[in-house]
Design a protein around this motif. Structure first.
Motif, short mmCIF file in Angstrom:
data_model
loop_
_atom_site.label_atom_id
_atom_site.label_comp_id
_atom_site.label_asym_id
_atom_site.label_seq_id
_atom_site.Cartn_x
_atom_site.Cartn_y
_atom_site.Cartn_z
N ALA A 1 3.82 2.55 -10.64
CA ALA A 1 5.07 3.15 -10.16
C ALA A 1 5.78 3.94 -11.24
O ALA A 1 6.26 5.06 -10.99
N THR B 1 3.85 -4.69 -4.63
CA THR B 1 4.11 -3.34 -4.16
C THR B 1 5.54 -2.91 -4.47
O THR B 1 6.42 -3.73 -4.74
N VAL B 2 5.74 -1.59 -4.40
CA VAL B 2 7.02 -0.97 -4.73
C VAL B 2 7.47 -0.11 -3.56
O VAL B 2 6.66 0.57 -2.93
N ARG C 1 4.14 7.29 -11.96
CA ARG C 1 4.42 8.26 -10.90
C ARG C 1 5.81 8.87 -11.06
O ARG C 1 5.98 10.08 -10.97
N MET D 1 8.52 3.06 -2.66
CA MET D 1 8.37 4.30 -3.41
C MET D 1 8.77 5.54 -2.62
O MET D 1 8.24 5.79 -1.54
N PHE E 1 1.34 2.12 -4.23
CA PHE E 1 2.40 2.11 -5.24
C PHE E 1 2.74 0.67 -5.60
O PHE E 1 3.24 -0.09 -4.76
N TYR F 1 12.42 2.26 -5.47
CA TYR F 1 11.80 1.78 -6.71
C TYR F 1 11.87 0.26 -6.85
O TYR F 1 11.48 -0.28 -7.89
#
Length: 689
Positions: free
Chosen positions: A661, A637-638, A664, A640, A656, A628
């Motif tokens: 994020a 971006t992450v 989700r 994920m 993501f 995360y």
């Protein structure tokens, strides 16, 4: 999700009344919408005001509502634009940005009257909480709507109140933030008694057939459960020897254009509020008393025959606050006043004595019926923004620690427009999910104080910069110097670290409680420039097959950059040496199946442009981007967590980001939770190789 920046989205105008469903068309006719006159959209509106009375009315023809303890606000909505204004025509667009955004999303052509409040967990509004509100972390902001003045070209002010409210309920849908203010089919006496018992401000009584007039009217009445009033601050006192910023506020109201003293307020504010008020007082200090008569600030009373010696400082009478009190004495001074909060929605000159009229002069006697439930609990609050979208520097209380967040408007991802504020709001919202993978773990800070396009640097030692409440873990350099890692313990330390410009979170694989025993074994798939992401996906699938063949459950996540990370839970039962040996065996088996484009060679020059199946991250003090975590990469971006079914052709790093994020994770939950679970039997598995 971009949480802190409010965008005005121009959208198509709402559908005309003639295009609505048959059921709604019937309601429009019922409430007189079709007969209402056409009128241009108003540029501004002066709200209809109620007359204060000393007891509730009775008899027929009245609607009773809760008197919400907040700011009166009229919403002027047209063609995708919204202007949310106070009763003295000041904009609330930025100050109460969640309400403004919720109205934008309604996409209506309408003028709506209502009250902005902050509710506690029982659904009760408190003005003090609203006055201190700066962001969604400070409380549940609600816009209670109770009247509809104009809709889609029609002027509704000449319709009876019951018709306007019927149209309001039919045409303006409620949301989490926008609520319809109910009217209650009960006696005013019982309703007032219920509000008093619940600690609410009072009730409103409105004639059911009243028209909307932009002035004060006796068709609308307000009855307060407890006596409250706005007052103008004309000075403050300091008691001899007191450590407080000030001891009491000297306040009054205007009579015939002159300020009359109504008492001093010595309770109701905390230290932080006093400090904030003193900052506002500094430019307003004057030498001459602003009241008609200079108050005796050292006057003894029955309860304090020998009060402490006080000195008065006078102020330009420009600031308005709200006060609650027991009663007004014969000489016009409040008994037992208590500060409730500052008001910015009313100019000082408009604050006059508001004496309640005798109800017998206006209405027949009351009648009695049963009481009803008044409020709706706000329920479990979801995390929204910690920091509001306008102030560049903000101070917040987080986990009982005061944090100062600065340079919030700085663009950390210039191309996408995401700011430092967006990053901090993301980590505040994601804290319940990311903290389990950060807590009790030393961190290596990768700082980007000027965003991803500025200079960055790594920082391990925080000895000289961390506040005393931030936990630290000692280490010694090769030169023999004693230094300290930062250790994340709670969301305050997480946000303190992020505020330094640490865009990504890089924790150890082990905690300070078991520093030699990692909680997980990981495989880091690190492609070279010549590799495709499809090859990374194929490699991850092979690693998965190897682990499944051994009866091992594993958990993948995107790196947020160019690779994929695969975690195997160990539950801190084994050493780093055992963990690394196991990782090497898994990496070797996978590489043997994909020899043309994968490698387990540590040295870059020996890999020859192949994907590196890295098992050497399983060593003491090594770090990797946490689940995360944001990454300092284009697109924000992450890293994920994924289902294995998602590790297939078509997966992209940009799937993501900071935008999606949180949604989700709310939908799917924490897919990585088993990584911190029971763990595998590594000793038994090593015997299989």
């Amino acid at each position: 999700m971009r949480t802190s920046t409010v965008k005005k989205k121009r959208s198509s105008p709402p559908a005309k009344a003639g295009k609505v469903s048959g059921k709604l068309q019937t309601l429009l006719r019922k409430y007189g919408f079709t007969d209402a006159p056409e009128k241009p959209f108003p540029k501004t509106v002066k709200p209809m005001l109620a007359t204060l009375v000393d007891q509730p009315p009775g008899g027929e023809g009245w609607l009773y509502e809760v008197k919400w303890d907040g700011y009166r606000a009229v919403a002027l909505c047209k063609n995708g634009d919204v202007n949310l204004i106070s009763r003295n025509n000041k904009s609330f667009n930025d100050k109460f940005y969640p309400v403004h955004q919720a109205l934008l999303q309604l996409n209506k052509n309408a003028v709506i009257d209502g009250e902005i409040c902050v509710l506690n967990e029982k659904g009760i509004a408190h003005f003090g909480a609203l006055q201190n509100w700066r962001s969604e972390a400070d409380g549940e902001l609600i816009y209670y709507i109770f009247d509809l003045l104009w809709y889609d070209g029609k002027d509704l002010t000449g319709l009876p109140l019951t018709s306007r409210r019927g149209l309001l309920e039919a045409l303006i849908p409620g949301t989490d933030i926008i609520r319809y203010s109910e009217s209650f089919n009960t006696s005013a006496t019982d309703l007032l008694a219920a509000t008093k018992k619940m600690g609410m401000e009072g009730i409103m009584a409105k004639k059911a057939d009243s028209f909307y007039i932009q002035d004060r009217s006796r068709d609308w009445l307000k009855i307060k459960s407890n006596k409250r009033h706005e007052v103008v601050i004309g000075g403050f006192t300091n008691n001899e020897g007191s450590p407080k910023a000030f001891s009491s506020l000297l306040v009054g109201v205007y009579e015939n254009g002159k300020l009359r003293y109504t008492g001093k307020i010595g309770t109701g504010f905390n230290t932080r509020q006093q400090q904030e008020l003193m900052q506002r007082f500094q430019p307003l200090k004057i030498k001459k008393c602003p009241f008609i008569e200079t108050p005796d600030v050292n006057q003894p009373s029955r309860f304090r025959p020998n009060p402490p010696v006080a000195t008065a400082t006078w102020l330009k009478p420009e600031l308005v606050c709200e006060v609650s009190y027991a009663e007004i004495t014969g000489d016009g001074v409040m008994r037992h006043p208590s500060f409730e909060g500052m008001r910015t929605d009313k100019p000082a000159k408009a604050v006059t004595a508001e004496e309640s009229a005798e109800l017998v002069d206006i209405l027949p006697q009351k009648e009695k019926t049963k009481t009803v439930r008044l409020t709706k609990p706000v329920g479990t609050r979801s995390r929204k923004s910690l920091l509001n979208p306008t102030e560049a520097t903000q101070v917040k209380q987080v986990s009982q620690h005061q944090l100062k967040f600065s340079n919030l408007g700085k663009k950390f991802w210039p191309k996408e427009g995401y700011t430092k504020r967006d990053m901090l709001n993301y980590y505040y919202q994601m804290a319940p999910y990311i903290l389990p993978y950060l807590q009790h773990r030393p961190q290596s800070l990768n700082r980007f104080p000027n965003g991803i396009e500025g200079k960055s640097f790594y920082q391990k030692d925080v000895t000289a910069v961390a506040p005393e409440w931030v936990k630290q873990f000692p280490y010694r350099t090769s030169e023999g110097e004693d230094k300290n890692f930062l250790v994340v313990e709670d969301e305050a330390s997480l946000l303190w670290m992020a505020n330094l410009g640490a865009i990504e979170m890089n924790p150890w694989n082990s905690t300070i409680h078991n520093p030699d025993n990692p909680d997980w074994c990981l495989i880091d798939l690190d492609p070279d420039k010549g590799n495709t992401f499809a090859q990374v996906i194929q490699t991850a699938q092979v690693v998965h097959e190897v682990l499944e063949g051994l009866g091992i459950k594993s958990y993948p996540k995107t790196s947020g950059s160019t690779g994929i990370h695969i975690y195997i839970p160990l539950n801190a039962k084994y050493s780093y040496d055992q963990c690394q040996l196991f990782g090497k065996l898994v990496a070797t088996k996978a590489q043997e199946q994909l020899p043309t484009f994968t490698s387990i060679e540590r040295m870059t020059r020996n890999r020859k442009g192949k994907i590196y199946i890295d098992y050497l991250q399983n060593r003491p003090k090594a770090t990797l981007a946490a689940p995360y975590s944001l990454r300092p990469k284009p697109g924000a971006t992450v890293s994920m967590p994924l289902y294995w079914e998602e590790v297939r052709k078509g997966l992209k790093m940009t799937d993501f980001t900071i935008e999606n994020a949180l949604a989700r994770v709310k939908s799917e939950g924490d897919l990585f939770k088993p990584v911190l679970g029971r763990g595998i039997n590594l000793e038994r598995l090593l015997k299989k190789f």
